[in-house]
Design a protein around this motif. Structure first.
Motif, PDB file in Angstrom:
ATOM      1  N   PRO A   1     -58.634  43.686  13.347  1.00 53.86           N
ATOM      2  CA  PRO A   1     -59.049  43.736  11.951  1.00 53.86           C
ATOM      3  C   PRO A   1     -58.787  42.436  11.195  1.00 53.86           C
ATOM      4  O   PRO A   1     -57.766  41.781  11.403  1.00 53.86           O
ATOM      5  N   PRO A   2     -59.712  42.069  10.332  1.00 47.35           N
ATOM      6  CA  PRO A   2     -59.435  40.934   9.443  1.00 47.35           C
ATOM      7  C   PRO A   2     -58.394  41.356   8.399  1.00 47.35           C
ATOM      8  O   PRO A   2     -58.174  42.557   8.172  1.00 47.35           O
ATOM      9  N   ALA A   3     -57.780  40.408   7.765  1.00 56.10           N
ATOM     10  CA  ALA A   3     -56.750  40.676   6.762  1.00 56.10           C
ATOM     11  C   ALA A   3     -57.271  41.603   5.665  1.00 56.10           C
ATOM     12  O   ALA A   3     -56.542  42.473   5.169  1.00 56.10           O
ATOM     13  N   ARG A   4     -58.514  41.466   5.296  1.00 59.24           N
ATOM     14  CA  ARG A   4     -59.091  42.305   4.233  1.00 59.24           C
ATOM     15  C   ARG A   4     -59.067  43.788   4.618  1.00 59.24           C
ATOM     16  O   ARG A   4     -58.799  44.647   3.797  1.00 59.24           O
ATOM     17  N   GLU A   5     -59.374  44.095   5.888  1.00 60.35           N
ATOM     18  CA  GLU A   5     -59.364  45.484   6.335  1.00 60.35           C
ATOM     19  C   GLU A   5     -57.947  46.074   6.280  1.00 60.35           C
ATOM     20  O   GLU A   5     -57.753  47.220   5.875  1.00 60.35           O
ATOM     21  N   ILE A   6     -56.973  45.276   6.666  1.00 58.71           N
ATOM     22  CA  ILE A   6     -55.575  45.721   6.598  1.00 58.71           C
ATOM     23  C   ILE A   6     -55.173  45.958   5.148  1.00 58.71           C
ATOM     24  O   ILE A   6     -54.602  47.000   4.808  1.00 58.71           O
ATOM     25  N   ALA A   7     -55.504  45.006   4.291  1.00 58.49           N
ATOM     26  CA  ALA A   7     -55.178  45.142   2.863  1.00 58.49           C
ATOM     27  C   ALA A   7     -55.868  46.357   2.260  1.00 58.49           C
ATOM     28  O   ALA A   7     -55.252  47.122   1.502  1.00 58.49           O
ATOM     29  N   ASP A   8     -57.131  46.573   2.600  1.00 59.52           N
ATOM     30  CA  ASP A   8     -57.866  47.729   2.072  1.00 59.52           C
ATOM     31  C   ASP A   8     -57.217  49.044   2.491  1.00 59.52           C
ATOM     32  O   ASP A   8     -57.150  49.992   1.705  1.00 59.52           O
ATOM     33  N   ALA A   9     -56.749  49.116   3.724  1.00 64.16           N
ATOM     34  CA  ALA A   9     -56.095  50.337   4.200  1.00 64.16           C
ATOM     35  C   ALA A   9     -54.819  50.610   3.403  1.00 64.16           C
ATOM     36  O   ALA A   9     -54.575  51.743   2.964  1.00 64.16           O
ATOM     37  N   LEU A  10     -54.031  49.577   3.195  1.00 63.18           N
ATOM     38  CA  LEU A  10     -52.788  49.747   2.430  1.00 63.18           C
ATOM     39  C   LEU A  10     -53.080  50.107   0.979  1.00 63.18           C
ATOM     40  O   LEU A  10     -52.423  50.978   0.403  1.00 63.18           O
ATOM     41  N   LEU A  11     -54.074  49.464   0.388  1.00 58.72           N
ATOM     42  CA  LEU A  11     -54.442  49.777  -0.995  1.00 58.72           C
ATOM     43  C   LEU A  11     -54.993  51.197  -1.114  1.00 58.72           C
ATOM     44  O   LEU A  11     -54.725  51.890  -2.103  1.00 58.72           O
ATOM     45  N   HIS A  12     -55.737  51.637  -0.116  1.00 58.87           N
ATOM     46  CA  HIS A  12     -56.266  52.997  -0.119  1.00 58.87           C
ATOM     47  C   HIS A  12     -55.114  54.014  -0.146  1.00 58.87           C
ATOM     48  O   HIS A  12     -55.155  54.995  -0.894  1.00 58.87           O
ATOM     49  N   MET A  13     -54.096  53.759   0.644  1.00 54.25           N
ATOM     50  CA  MET A  13     -52.943  54.659   0.657  1.00 54.25           C
ATOM     51  C   MET A  13     -52.211  54.617  -0.687  1.00 54.25           C
ATOM     52  O   MET A  13     -51.811  55.655  -1.208  1.00 54.25           O
ATOM     53  N   LEU A  14     -52.085  53.447  -1.245  1.00 53.01           N
ATOM     54  CA  LEU A  14     -51.421  53.291  -2.546  1.00 53.01           C
ATOM     55  C   LEU A  14     -52.203  54.000  -3.651  1.00 53.01           C
ATOM     56  O   LEU A  14     -51.616  54.656  -4.515  1.00 53.01           O
ATOM     57  N   ASP A  15     -53.518  53.917  -3.590  1.00 53.19           N
ATOM     58  CA  ASP A  15     -54.370  54.508  -4.622  1.00 53.19           C
ATOM     59  C   ASP A  15     -54.528  56.025  -4.492  1.00 53.19           C
ATOM     60  O   ASP A  15     -55.065  56.662  -5.390  1.00 53.19           O
ATOM     61  N   HIS A  16     -54.105  56.599  -3.372  1.00 48.25           N
ATOM     62  CA  HIS A  16     -54.276  58.035  -3.129  1.00 48.25           C
ATOM     63  C   HIS A  16     -52.934  58.665  -2.733  1.00 48.25           C
ATOM     64  O   HIS A  16     -52.744  59.072  -1.581  1.00 48.25           O
ATOM     65  N   PRO A  17     -52.018  58.771  -3.677  1.00 44.34           N
ATOM     66  CA  PRO A  17     -50.678  59.289  -3.336  1.00 44.34           C
ATOM     67  C   PRO A  17     -50.687  60.727  -2.819  1.00 44.34           C
ATOM     68  O   PRO A  17     -49.877  61.068  -1.956  1.00 44.34           O
ATOM     69  N   ASP A  18     -51.590  61.571  -3.304  1.00 42.81           N
ATOM     70  CA  ASP A  18     -51.649  62.943  -2.797  1.00 42.81           C
ATOM     71  C   ASP A  18     -52.058  62.964  -1.327  1.00 42.81           C
ATOM     72  O   ASP A  18     -51.533  63.746  -0.527  1.00 42.81           O
ATOM     73  N   MET A  19     -52.991  62.109  -0.963  1.00 37.99           N
ATOM     74  CA  MET A  19     -53.422  61.992   0.420  1.00 37.99           C
ATOM     75  C   MET A  19     -52.253  61.523   1.284  1.00 37.99           C
ATOM     76  O   MET A  19     -52.029  62.039   2.385  1.00 37.99           O
ATOM     77  N   THR A  20     -51.497  60.569   0.776  1.00 39.34           N
ATOM     78  CA  THR A  20     -50.374  60.023   1.530  1.00 39.34           C
ATOM     79  C   THR A  20     -49.287  61.077   1.736  1.00 39.34           C
ATOM     80  O   THR A  20     -48.680  61.146   2.808  1.00 39.34           O
ATOM     81  N   VAL A  21     -49.069  61.920   0.748  1.00 36.70           N
ATOM     82  CA  VAL A  21     -48.103  63.020   0.905  1.00 36.70           C
ATOM     83  C   VAL A  21     -48.557  63.941   2.035  1.00 36.70           C
ATOM     84  O   VAL A  21     -47.756  64.362   2.875  1.00 36.70           O
ATOM     85  N   GLN A  22     -49.840  64.243   2.074  1.00 40.30           N
ATOM     86  CA  GLN A  22     -50.375  65.088   3.148  1.00 40.30           C
ATOM     87  C   GLN A  22     -50.252  64.382   4.501  1.00 40.30           C
ATOM     88  O   GLN A  22     -49.954  65.022   5.517  1.00 40.30           O
ATOM     89  N   MET A  23     -50.463  63.074   4.528  1.00 37.72           N
ATOM     90  CA  MET A  23     -50.315  62.315   5.778  1.00 37.72           C
ATOM     91  C   MET A  23     -48.878  62.393   6.290  1.00 37.72           C
ATOM     92  O   MET A  23     -48.647  62.437   7.500  1.00 37.72           O
ATOM     93  N   ARG A  24     -47.915  62.403   5.378  1.00 32.32           N
ATOM     94  CA  ARG A  24     -46.509  62.535   5.781  1.00 32.32           C
ATOM     95  C   ARG A  24     -46.300  63.857   6.525  1.00 32.32           C
ATOM     96  O   ARG A  24     -45.678  63.888   7.580  1.00 32.32           O
ATOM     97  N   LYS A  25     -46.829  64.920   5.959  1.00 31.78           N
ATOM     98  CA  LYS A  25     -46.703  66.237   6.587  1.00 31.78           C
ATOM     99  C   LYS A  25     -47.395  66.241   7.943  1.00 31.78           C
ATOM    100  O   LYS A  25     -46.854  66.735   8.936  1.00 31.78           O
ATOM    101  N   GLU A  26     -48.590  65.696   8.003  1.00 29.52           N
ATOM    102  CA  GLU A  26     -49.350  65.672   9.257  1.00 29.52           C
ATOM    103  C   GLU A  26     -48.653  64.824  10.328  1.00 29.52           C
ATOM    104  O   GLU A  26     -48.697  65.160  11.514  1.00 29.52           O
TER     105      GLU A  26
END
Length: 136
Positions: free
Chosen positions: A82-107
Motif C-alpha cells: 500500500p502507498p502511504a495514502r492508503e495506510i493513512a486513509d485506513a487509520l483515519l477511517h477508524m478514527l472517524d468511525h468510533p462505533d465501528m472501531t468498538v465493534q472491531m474490538r469485540k470481533e
C-alpha cells in the motif's frame, strides 16, 4: 525516520526486542487504538494474534496469512504494497468511525477466542496427533 515527516502530536518509539510478557502487559494496561502490520511478507503472524487476543483492531497488508486473521469485521486489510495514502486513509477511517472501531474490538477478541485460544488449539492439536498415531 526523519522527525520532520510526522506532526508533533505523533509519537514514534522503536524499542527493538521486547519480551512477550511486557508486550502483553502493555496491551492489557495501556490504551491501544489499533495494531498495524504493513509487512510485505508474512506467514500467519503471531503478533497479530497477540493483538486480537486483547481485542485490538488490526490494519494489515493482504500478504501471507494476514487475510485469515484480519477481516472487515475486526480491522482493515490493505493492499499488499500500500502507498502511504492508503495506510493513512485506513487509520483515519477508524478514527472517524468510533462505533465501528468498538465493534472491531469485540470481533477481534471473538475471532481469537474461536480460532486461536489455547482452549481451542490444544485439543485440536492433540486430536491431530492421535489421528496420525492411529494411521501408523
Amino acid at each position: 525516520m526523519s522527525t520532520t515527516l510526522l506532526p508533533s502530536n505523533v509519537e514514534r518509539i522503536f524499542r527493538g526486542f521486547v519480551s512477550l510478557e511486557k508486550i502483553m502487559a502493555h496491551y492489557k494496561h495501556s490504551p491501544v487504538d489499533v495494531f498495524m502490520n504493513v509487512s510485505s511478507y508474512e506467514g500467519q503472524p503471531v503478533s497479530i494474534k497477540e493483538a486480537i487476543s486483547c481485542g485490538i483492531p488490526v490494519v494489515a497488508t493482504d500478504v501471507g496469512g494476514n487475510s485469515e486473521i484480519v477481516t472487515s469485521k475486526n480491522g482493515i486489510l490493505l493492499n499488499a504494497n500500500p502507498p502511504a495514502r492508503e495506510i493513512a486513509d485506513a487509520l483515519l477511517h477508524m478514527l472517524d468511525h468510533p462505533d465501528m472501531t468498538v465493534q472491531m474490538r469485540k470481533e477481534s477478541r471473538d475471532l481469537w477466542s474461536r480460532l486461536y485460544s489455547s482452549e481451542v488449539t490444544y485439543p485440536r492439536f492433540i486430536s491431530n496427533l492421535q489421528s496420525i498415531r492411529r494411521r501408523t
